[in-house]
Scaffold this motif. Structure first.
Motif, PDB file in Angstrom:
ATOM      1  N   ARG A  36      34.344  52.215  35.500  1.00  0.00           N
ATOM      2  CA  ARG A  36      34.704  50.826  35.241  1.00  0.00           C
ATOM      3  C   ARG A  36      36.194  50.747  34.941  1.00  0.00           C
ATOM      4  NH1 ARG A  36      31.456  50.805  29.682  1.00  0.00           N
ATOM      5  NH2 ARG A  36      32.982  51.992  28.525  1.00  0.00           N
ATOM      6  N   LEU A  37      36.752  49.596  35.268  1.00  0.00           N
ATOM      7  CA  LEU A  37      38.157  49.314  35.002  1.00  0.00           C
ATOM      8  C   LEU A  37      38.261  47.971  34.311  1.00  0.00           C
ATOM      9  CD1 LEU A  37      40.035  50.174  38.330  1.00  0.00           C
ATOM     10  CD2 LEU A  37      40.193  51.394  36.158  1.00  0.00           C
ATOM     11  N   LEU A  38      39.094  47.905  33.290  1.00  0.00           N
ATOM     12  CA  LEU A  38      39.401  46.651  32.633  1.00  0.00           C
ATOM     13  C   LEU A  38      40.737  46.176  33.182  1.00  0.00           C
ATOM     14  CD1 LEU A  38      39.011  44.452  30.496  1.00  0.00           C
ATOM     15  CD2 LEU A  38      40.076  46.013  28.827  1.00  0.00           C
ATOM     16  N   LEU A  39      40.724  45.016  33.810  1.00  0.00           N
ATOM     17  CA  LEU A  39      41.934  44.440  34.389  1.00  0.00           C
ATOM     18  C   LEU A  39      42.449  43.362  33.445  1.00  0.00           C
ATOM     19  CD1 LEU A  39      40.612  43.914  38.035  1.00  0.00           C
ATOM     20  CD2 LEU A  39      41.881  45.875  37.135  1.00  0.00           C
ATOM     21  N   ILE A  40      43.633  43.577  32.911  1.00  0.00           N
ATOM     22  CA  ILE A  40      44.262  42.599  32.030  1.00  0.00           C
ATOM     23  C   ILE A  40      45.506  42.101  32.746  1.00  0.00           C
ATOM     24  CG2 ILE A  40      45.344  42.200  29.792  1.00  0.00           C
ATOM     25  CD1 ILE A  40      43.604  44.503  28.717  1.00  0.00           C
ATOM     26  N   GLN A  41      45.573  40.803  32.955  1.00  0.00           N
ATOM     27  CA  GLN A  41      46.638  40.236  33.769  1.00  0.00           C
ATOM     28  C   GLN A  41      46.996  38.852  33.257  1.00  0.00           C
ATOM     29  OE1 GLN A  41      49.274  40.203  35.444  1.00  0.00           O
ATOM     30  NE2 GLN A  41      48.586  41.127  37.356  1.00  0.00           N
ATOM     31  N   ASP A  42      48.190  38.434  33.579  1.00  0.00           N
ATOM     32  CA  ASP A  42      48.615  37.062  33.332  1.00  0.00           C
ATOM     33  C   ASP A  42      47.490  36.140  33.822  1.00  0.00           C
ATOM     34  OD1 ASP A  42      49.676  34.483  34.198  1.00  0.00           O
ATOM     35  OD2 ASP A  42      51.662  35.315  33.909  1.00  0.00           O
ATOM     36  N   PRO A  43      47.078  35.163  33.032  1.00  0.00           N
ATOM     37  CA  PRO A  43      45.928  34.347  33.432  1.00  0.00           C
ATOM     38  C   PRO A  43      46.123  33.591  34.742  1.00  0.00           C
ATOM     39  CG  PRO A  43      47.012  33.390  31.514  1.00  0.00           C
ATOM     40  CD  PRO A  43      47.622  34.737  31.740  1.00  0.00           C
ATOM     41  N   THR A  44      47.356  33.302  35.113  1.00  0.00           N
ATOM     42  CA  THR A  44      47.566  32.602  36.379  1.00  0.00           C
ATOM     43  C   THR A  44      47.326  33.508  37.575  1.00  0.00           C
ATOM     44  OG1 THR A  44      49.953  33.076  36.461  1.00  0.00           O
ATOM     45  CG2 THR A  44      49.269  31.051  35.321  1.00  0.00           C
ATOM     46  N   MET A  45      47.367  34.824  37.373  1.00  0.00           N
ATOM     47  CA  MET A  45      47.203  35.783  38.464  1.00  0.00           C
ATOM     48  C   MET A  45      45.876  36.540  38.407  1.00  0.00           C
ATOM     49  SD  MET A  45      51.044  37.408  38.301  1.00  0.00           S
ATOM     50  CE  MET A  45      50.574  38.819  39.247  1.00  0.00           C
ATOM     51  N   GLN A  46      45.020  36.210  37.465  1.00  0.00           N
ATOM     52  CA  GLN A  46      43.806  36.999  37.234  1.00  0.00           C
ATOM     53  C   GLN A  46      42.883  37.042  38.451  1.00  0.00           C
ATOM     54  OE1 GLN A  46      43.523  38.547  34.138  1.00  0.00           O
ATOM     55  NE2 GLN A  46      41.876  39.736  35.031  1.00  0.00           N
ATOM     56  N   ARG A  47      42.649  35.908  39.088  1.00  0.00           N
ATOM     57  CA  ARG A  47      41.720  35.881  40.233  1.00  0.00           C
ATOM     58  C   ARG A  47      42.238  36.725  41.386  1.00  0.00           C
ATOM     59  NH1 ARG A  47      38.531  37.042  43.227  1.00  0.00           N
ATOM     60  NH2 ARG A  47      37.104  35.783  44.416  1.00  0.00           N
ATOM     61  N   ARG A  48      43.533  36.598  41.680  1.00  0.00           N
ATOM     62  CA  ARG A  48      44.129  37.368  42.776  1.00  0.00           C
ATOM     63  C   ARG A  48      44.106  38.860  42.456  1.00  0.00           C
ATOM     64  NH1 ARG A  48      50.118  38.056  43.744  1.00  0.00           N
ATOM     65  NH2 ARG A  48      50.319  36.403  42.230  1.00  0.00           N
ATOM     66  N   THR A  49      44.427  39.212  41.233  1.00  0.00           N
ATOM     67  CA  THR A  49      44.402  40.619  40.839  1.00  0.00           C
ATOM     68  C   THR A  49      43.006  41.198  41.025  1.00  0.00           C
ATOM     69  OG1 THR A  49      46.209  40.309  39.271  1.00  0.00           O
ATOM     70  CG2 THR A  49      44.760  42.216  38.910  1.00  0.00           C
ATOM     71  N   HIS A  50      41.997  40.456  40.579  1.00  0.00           N
ATOM     72  CA  HIS A  50      40.616  40.935  40.718  1.00  0.00           C
ATOM     73  C   HIS A  50      40.278  41.138  42.199  1.00  0.00           C
ATOM     74  CE1 HIS A  50      36.574  41.482  38.923  1.00  0.00           C
ATOM     75  NE2 HIS A  50      36.210  41.206  40.161  1.00  0.00           N
ATOM     76  N   ALA A  51      40.669  40.197  43.038  1.00  0.00           N
ATOM     77  CA  ALA A  51      40.385  40.312  44.472  1.00  0.00           C
ATOM     78  C   ALA A  51      41.067  41.536  45.082  1.00  0.00           C
ATOM     79  CB  ALA A  51      40.823  39.038  45.196  1.00  0.00           C
ATOM     80  N   CYS A  52      42.292  41.823  44.675  1.00  0.00           N
ATOM     81  CA  CYS A  52      42.991  43.009  45.189  1.00  0.00           C
ATOM     82  C   CYS A  52      42.283  44.293  44.768  1.00  0.00           C
ATOM     83  CB  CYS A  52      44.436  43.019  44.699  1.00  0.00           C
ATOM     84  SG  CYS A  52      45.494  41.799  45.504  1.00  0.00           S
TER      85      CYS A  52
END
Length: 148
Positions: A36-52
């Protein structure tokens, strides 16, 4: 991360990438078959980061996305809550959100298969696209050029 009892060896930070697609690819090379990976990102970029990361990691890796905060949009600023310090001006926040919709689109300027091919196709609800088109038309100065 001692506050959460996460040992330093359990934290990997990828800091060479210049975009979300590279971030996911470089991270994939850094970690060997994570459960598992926890992805922590700027909230404006969260969806795109998850998709990548979905694109770069297989179904054996559970991706957990967590924005560090949910933006509070006030009359003249965006913060982590009423009375808290400004994170972005409303204009900057609007520009960030418009940029994310453009990047999530699956067209020549987007990150989908018909564009830069960093992410798989993402369905964007029609009301969201309609709002994007309306705001982008009313405020073209807030829409950054593709590739910017």
């Amino acid at each position: 991360m001692s506050r959460y009892d996460v040992p330093p060896r359990a934290i990997a930070v990828e800091d060479r990438s210049t975009n979300c697609g590279e971030n996911a690819d470089f991270t994939r090379r850094m970690v060997d078959r994570p459960g598992r990976l926890l992805l922590i990102q700027d909230p404006t970029m969260q969806r795109r980061t998850h998709a990548c990361f979905e694109r770069s990691f297989n179904e054996d890796t559970r991706l957990i996305s967590q924005a560090p905060l949910i933006p509070w949009v006030g009359p003249d600023r965006v913060s982590a809550g009423p009375g808290l310090p400004e994170i972005w001006s409303r204009r900057r926040f609007s520009s960030l959100i418009l940029g994310e919709i453009r990047r999530l689109r699956d067209d020549a300027d987007g990150y989908g298969p018909r564009g830069r091919n960093f992410i798989d196709h993402v369905d964007i609800p029609e009301p969201v696209l309609a709002a994007y088109e309306r705001v982008a038309a009313e405020h073209p100065e807030l829409v950054r050029a593709a590739g910017a």
